[in-house]
Design an enzyme around this catalytic site. Structure first.
Site, PDB file in Angstrom:
ATOM      1  N   SER A  14       0.835  -1.193   0.000  1.00 56.02           N
ATOM      2  CA  SER A  14       0.000   0.000   0.000  1.00 56.02           C
ATOM      3  C   SER A  14       0.873   1.246   0.000  1.00 56.02           C
ATOM      4  CB  SER A  14      -0.896   0.012   1.243  1.00 56.02           C
ATOM      5  OG  SER A  14      -1.377   1.328   1.454  1.00 56.02           O
ATOM      6  N   HIS A  47      -1.038  -1.194  -4.401  1.00 58.55           N
ATOM      7  CA  HIS A  47      -2.338  -0.907  -3.779  1.00 58.55           C
ATOM      8  C   HIS A  47      -2.436   0.594  -3.523  1.00 58.55           C
ATOM      9  CE1 HIS A  47      -5.906  -2.010  -1.371  1.00 58.55           C
ATOM     10  NE2 HIS A  47      -5.507  -1.086  -0.510  1.00 58.55           N
ATOM     11  N   ASP A  61      -4.620   3.622  -2.090  1.00 63.32           N
ATOM     12  CA  ASP A  61      -5.707   3.933  -1.155  1.00 63.32           C
ATOM     13  C   ASP A  61      -6.252   5.339  -1.350  1.00 63.32           C
ATOM     14  OD1 ASP A  61      -5.983   1.565   0.542  1.00 63.32           O
ATOM     15  OD2 ASP A  61      -3.917   1.983   1.158  1.00 63.32           O
ATOM     16  N   MET A 107      -8.896   8.094  -0.044  1.00 65.19           N
ATOM     17  CA  MET A 107      -9.735   8.454   1.112  1.00 65.19           C
ATOM     18  C   MET A 107     -10.239   9.883   0.953  1.00 65.19           C
ATOM     19  SD  MET A 107      -7.433   6.880   4.175  1.00 65.19           S
ATOM     20  CE  MET A 107      -6.694   5.252   4.052  1.00 65.19           C
ATOM     21  N   HIS A 135      -8.219   1.196  -4.287  1.00 65.69           N
ATOM     22  CA  HIS A 135      -9.145   0.930  -3.178  1.00 65.69           C
ATOM     23  C   HIS A 135      -9.849   2.241  -2.835  1.00 65.69           C
ATOM     24  CE1 HIS A 135      -9.475  -0.306   1.370  1.00 65.69           C
ATOM     25  NE2 HIS A 135     -10.656  -0.110   0.801  1.00 65.69           N
ATOM     26  N   MET A 162     -12.116   4.483  -0.810  1.00 70.50           N
ATOM     27  CA  MET A 162     -12.801   4.690   0.466  1.00 70.50           C
ATOM     28  C   MET A 162     -13.447   6.054   0.368  1.00 70.50           C
ATOM     29  SD  MET A 162      -9.737   3.083   2.760  1.00 70.50           S
ATOM     30  CE  MET A 162      -8.565   3.244   1.408  1.00 70.50           C
ATOM     31  N   MET A 213     -11.567  -6.214   4.884  1.00 76.21           N
ATOM     32  CA  MET A 213     -10.753  -5.323   5.712  1.00 76.21           C
ATOM     33  C   MET A 213     -10.475  -5.996   7.060  1.00 76.21           C
ATOM     34  SD  MET A 213     -10.250  -2.685   3.844  1.00 76.21           S
ATOM     35  CE  MET A 213      -9.294  -1.783   5.072  1.00 76.21           C
ATOM     36  N   GLY A 223      -9.145   3.811   6.923  1.00 74.71           N
ATOM     37  CA  GLY A 223      -8.861   5.220   7.186  1.00 74.71           C
ATOM     38  C   GLY A 223      -7.394   5.506   7.465  1.00 74.71           C
ATOM     39  N   PHE A 224      -6.686   4.533   8.007  1.00 70.97           N
ATOM     40  CA  PHE A 224      -5.297   4.787   8.388  1.00 70.97           C
ATOM     41  C   PHE A 224      -4.427   3.555   8.170  1.00 70.97           C
ATOM     42  CE2 PHE A 224      -8.154   7.363  10.913  1.00 70.97           C
ATOM     43  CZ  PHE A 224      -7.661   8.643  10.673  1.00 70.97           C
ATOM     44  N   GLY A 225      -3.167   3.789   7.848  1.00 70.85           N
ATOM     45  CA  GLY A 225      -2.190   2.718   7.824  1.00 70.85           C
ATOM     46  C   GLY A 225      -1.682   2.474   9.237  1.00 70.85           C
ATOM     47  N   GLY A 226      -0.988   1.369   9.430  1.00 68.88           N
ATOM     48  CA  GLY A 226      -0.311   1.119  10.701  1.00 68.88           C
ATOM     49  C   GLY A 226      -1.191   0.684  11.851  1.00 68.88           C
ATOM     50  N   ASP A 285      -6.751  -6.718   3.744  1.00 71.46           N
ATOM     51  CA  ASP A 285      -6.077  -5.419   3.857  1.00 71.46           C
ATOM     52  C   ASP A 285      -6.154  -4.906   5.291  1.00 71.46           C
ATOM     53  OD1 ASP A 285      -5.117  -2.836   3.519  1.00 71.46           O
ATOM     54  OD2 ASP A 285      -6.728  -2.173   2.181  1.00 71.46           O
ATOM     55  N   GLY A 286      -4.981  -4.651   5.891  1.00 71.34           N
ATOM     56  CA  GLY A 286      -4.931  -4.015   7.202  1.00 71.34           C
ATOM     57  C   GLY A 286      -4.173  -4.827   8.235  1.00 71.34           C
ATOM     58  N   GLY A 287      -3.056  -4.285   8.695  1.00 73.55           N
ATOM     59  CA  GLY A 287      -2.318  -4.915   9.787  1.00 73.55           C
ATOM     60  C   GLY A 287      -1.595  -6.191   9.415  1.00 73.55           C
ATOM     61  N   GLY A 308       1.080  -2.212   4.005  1.00 70.92           N
ATOM     62  CA  GLY A 308       1.601  -0.857   3.878  1.00 70.92           C
ATOM     63  C   GLY A 308       2.801  -0.644   4.773  1.00 70.92           C
ATOM     64  N   SER A 309       2.525  -0.447   6.076  1.00 71.02           N
ATOM     65  CA  SER A 309       3.603  -0.107   7.008  1.00 71.02           C
ATOM     66  C   SER A 309       4.640  -1.227   7.122  1.00 71.02           C
ATOM     67  CB  SER A 309       3.017   0.232   8.384  1.00 71.02           C
ATOM     68  OG  SER A 309       2.116  -0.766   8.810  1.00 71.02           O
TER      69      SER A 309
HETATM   70  C1  DX5 Z   1      -6.496   1.266   5.417  1.00 69.84           C
HETATM   71  C2  DX5 Z   1      -5.956   1.037   4.026  1.00 69.84           C
HETATM   72  C3  DX5 Z   1      -4.862   0.039   3.980  1.00 69.84           C
HETATM   73  C4  DX5 Z   1      -3.640   0.445   4.752  1.00 69.84           C
HETATM   74  C5  DX5 Z   1      -2.819  -0.766   5.055  1.00 69.84           C
HETATM   75  O1  DX5 Z   1      -7.630   2.028   5.364  1.00 69.84           O
HETATM   76  O2  DX5 Z   1      -6.982   0.595   3.167  1.00 69.84           O
HETATM   77  O3  DX5 Z   1      -4.534  -0.304   2.644  1.00 69.84           O
HETATM   78  O4  DX5 Z   1      -2.845   1.347   4.076  1.00 69.84           O
HETATM   79  O5  DX5 Z   1      -1.761  -0.359   5.848  1.00 69.84           O
HETATM   80  P1  DX5 Z   1      -1.115  -1.323   6.936  1.00 69.84           P
HETATM   81  O6  DX5 Z   1      -0.584  -2.501   6.188  1.00 69.84           O
HETATM   82  O7  DX5 Z   1      -0.077  -0.478   7.543  1.00 69.84           O
HETATM   83  O8  DX5 Z   1      -2.229  -1.712   7.869  1.00 69.84           O
HETATM   84 ZN    ZN Z   2      -6.406  -0.329   1.205  1.00 67.55          ZN
END
Ligand code: DX5
Ligand code: ZN
Length: 229
Positions: A9, A34, A36, A38, A67, A69, A138, A143-146, A180-182, A202-203
């Site tokens: 991401s 990927h 994102d 928002m 993606h 959002m 999800m 909404g946020f990475g990490g 997707d996520g974490g 992502g992170s």
């Molecule tokens: C969250 C995003 C994800 C996010 C993943 O809303 O859709 O794609 O960037 O980031 P990590 O892998 O850090 O959870």
């Molecule tokens: Zn995403």
């Protein structure tokens, strides 16, 4: 079984060097990018639009997995298709008319995916499954990475896997299952074991902040997935 896809991401990339970050991560073994989007309305954050997608498009041949959002969805679908998106996914709750949005994405020449938040029931899929190329589950609230992986996603992935396997048996058509996520090197095997084939991170990848680091994490992720798929 569809081949494994690792999709970094860009949300956690260095936006001051975005084109380079795209090239580096693909060179490091990433399969897709990927992207994102928002809107500070459907989710409480604001990122990038079609202009930025168009700007990175010439820098890679990799699939760009957009993606969305955002709410409403339909008004921006043609712009992302023109900007070079290969796949466009949107959230069940963000479209007033899910069937119509899926048709619109296809009519613009892209693959279409439906996104499920942690609390969204899987039966949104039932009457539109013929129009879906990929399901995105999800494992964090968008909404946020990490953020940390939400454990209940594991059972949900298994339940969705069963649905998709049953559909493939009946029709011969395989639908991708993206999560997707974490996702980290430490939990990706469990996500794969539950039935995912496409992994957004992502992170875990961009947090390494160097091409060598990206390569190391992507290789570790692929090895972990291969050990259970
Ligand atoms: C969250 C995003 C994800 C996010 C993943 O809303 O859709 O794609 O960037 O980031 P990590 O892998 O850090 O959870
Ligand atoms: Zn995403």
């Amino acid at each position: 079984m569809l081949e494994t896809v690792i999709a970094p991401s860009l949300l956690s990339a260095d936006f001051g060097r975005l084109a380079e970050e795209v090239r580096d991560v693909v060179e490091a073994g990433a399969d897709w990018i990927h992207f994102d989007v928002m809107d500070n309305h459907y989710v409480p954050n604001l990122t990038v639009g079609p202009l930025v997608c168009e700007a990175i498009r010439p820098h890679t041949k990799a699939v760009i997995d957009v993606h969305l959002m955002i709410e409403p969805v339909d008004s921006l679908v043609p712009a992302f298709a023109k900007a070079g998106a290969d796949i466009i996914t949107f959230h069940c709750e963000a479209s007033r008319h899910i069937d119509r949005t899926l048709q619109l994405i296809h009519s613009e020449g892209c693959k279409a995916g439906l996104v499920f938040n942690p609390a969204t029931p899987l039966d949104y899929l039932d009457y539109v499954i013929d129009k879906v190329d990929m399901v995105l589950l999800m494992s964090v609230n968008p909404g946020f990475g990490g953020q940390s992986f939400i454990e209940s996603a594991i059972d949900k992935i298994s339940a969705m896997r069963a649905k998709l396997d049953d559909y493939e048996k009946r029709t011969g058509r395989a639908i991708r299952l993206e999560v997707d996520g974490g996702i980290k090197t430490t939990n990706i095997a469990r996500v794969a074991e539950a039935g995912a084939d496409t992994f957004v991170a992502g992170s875990a990848i961009y947090g390494k902040k160097s091409p060598a680091g990206y390569k190391e994490v992507i290789a570790a992720m692929k090895a972990a997935v291969a050990s259970v798929r």
